[in-house]
Write a protein that holds these residues in place. Sequence first.
Motif, PDB file in Angstrom:
ATOM      1  N   UNK A 184       0.881  -1.798  -0.130  1.00  0.00           N
ATOM      2  CA  UNK A 184      -0.140   0.337  -0.229  1.00  0.00           C
ATOM      3  C   UNK A 184       1.261   1.177   0.138  1.00  0.00           C
ATOM      4  N   UNK A 185       2.048   1.549   0.747  1.00  0.00           N
ATOM      5  CA  UNK A 185       3.296   2.590   0.766  1.00  0.00           C
ATOM      6  C   UNK A 185       3.597   2.691  -0.809  1.00  0.00           C
ATOM      7  N   UNK A 186       3.931   1.389  -1.022  1.00  0.00           N
ATOM      8  CA  UNK A 186       4.647   1.641  -2.217  1.00  0.00           C
ATOM      9  C   UNK A 186       3.824   2.587  -3.258  1.00  0.00           C
ATOM     10  N   UNK A 187       2.226   1.676  -3.042  1.00  0.00           N
ATOM     11  CA  UNK A 187       1.608   2.295  -4.319  1.00  0.00           C
ATOM     12  C   UNK A 187       1.051   3.965  -4.103  1.00  0.00           C
ATOM     13  N   UNK A 188       0.404   4.325  -2.809  1.00  0.00           N
ATOM     14  CA  UNK A 188       0.265   5.281  -2.654  1.00  0.00           C
ATOM     15  C   UNK A 188       2.029   6.642  -2.707  1.00  0.00           C
ATOM     16  N   UNK A 189       3.103   5.659  -2.790  1.00  0.00           N
ATOM     17  CA  UNK A 189       4.261   7.176  -3.284  1.00  0.00           C
ATOM     18  C   UNK A 189       4.270   6.827  -4.925  1.00  0.00           C
ATOM     19  N   UNK A 190       3.950   6.163  -5.830  1.00  0.00           N
ATOM     20  CA  UNK A 190       3.702   6.061  -6.998  1.00  0.00           C
ATOM     21  C   UNK A 190       2.829   6.923  -6.684  1.00  0.00           C
ATOM     22  N   UNK A 191       1.788   7.043  -6.611  1.00  0.00           N
ATOM     23  CA  UNK A 191       0.199   7.975  -6.855  1.00  0.00           C
ATOM     24  C   UNK A 191       1.218   9.005  -6.412  1.00  0.00           C
ATOM     25  N   UNK A 192       1.582   9.280  -5.406  1.00  0.00           N
ATOM     26  CA  UNK A 192       2.375  10.863  -5.413  1.00  0.00           C
ATOM     27  C   UNK A 192       2.748  11.496  -5.874  1.00  0.00           C
ATOM     28  N   UNK A 193       3.567  10.246  -7.630  1.00  0.00           N
ATOM     29  CA  UNK A 193       4.917  10.401  -8.216  1.00  0.00           C
ATOM     30  C   UNK A 193       6.154  10.369  -7.562  1.00  0.00           C
ATOM     31  N   UNK A 194       6.560  10.030  -6.070  1.00  0.00           N
ATOM     32  CA  UNK A 194       7.420   9.739  -6.003  1.00  0.00           C
ATOM     33  C   UNK A 194       8.338   8.314  -6.037  1.00  0.00           C
ATOM     34  N   UNK A 195       7.207   8.026  -6.230  1.00  0.00           N
ATOM     35  CA  UNK A 195       8.187   6.599  -6.769  1.00  0.00           C
ATOM     36  C   UNK A 195       8.225   6.543  -8.896  1.00  0.00           C
ATOM     37  N   UNK A 196       8.584   5.637  -9.092  1.00  0.00           N
ATOM     38  CA  UNK A 196       8.635   5.161 -10.818  1.00  0.00           C
ATOM     39  C   UNK A 196       7.864   3.735 -10.702  1.00  0.00           C
TER      40      UNK A 196
END
Length: 271
Positions: A184-196
């Motif tokens: 969930x955290x990985x997905x949230x950070x990707x949604x926020x533009x912090x991860x690819x």
Amino acid sequence: MSEAKPTTPVTARPAATVLLLRDGPAGPEIFMVVRHREIEFAAGALVFPGGSVDAADAEIAAALGSGDPLAAFRVAAIREAFEESGLLLARTDSGIALDPTQGAAIAAAHRDALNAGSRGFAALLQAEGLRPDIDALVPFAHWVTPADLSKRFDTHFFLAPAPGGHAATHDGREAVDSIWITPGQALAEAEAGQRTLLFPTRLNLLRLAEAQSLGDAMSLAAGRPVVTVQPVLEVDAEGRKMLRIPVEAGYGGPLFPAGVRAMVPKVRPAG
């Protein structure tokens, strides 16, 4: 980003990926690495450890005497996990799992040489009297790169419990950072533009997020048939580019926005 279409389909390279899991305070956590930005494939992306299956992996699998058709993929997943995380899923010839001290000593003695290509995985196993613990891996997914792309992989994804108490670190070569993170955290950070995240990575994280614990994740995977996914590019009635995958694969929908095909910034089921 665009990619020239090959005139004839490129053969998909056999590959294996392992989702190393442990229990955390907010649910199961997964070990992920950040790919070097100058690397050929998935530059800068947050990924699971994994890579191509080579001939030596098949030789090790054959020596194990396993009748599993995925044995070479399992060996490759274990080798790649060790190269990229330092975690070795192996047992002694008498069937005893490695303790953290043994795991750290083996990583210190062999990991750099393995990553540099000056030592093979078979040589490591022989030197330490070990067998890859292929039974620790549970098949989770099977993805094949679309036929019209120039770089293609036929990838089997596996789940495995991370060895308890063993330290995991990225290799500093192909991966420049690493993290234990909940899906969930990985997905949230990707949604926020912090991860690819790559398209398959994102969808496998979404499916893994269903689990409440390590044991739950392993049980869910063991009880779910693996359905091969090879995304097909389509254009819907509104002119949007979409990727179609089998509903039976369990990702919540057949159509997903294509975005940039290799790196999909946002993925939500459509229609």
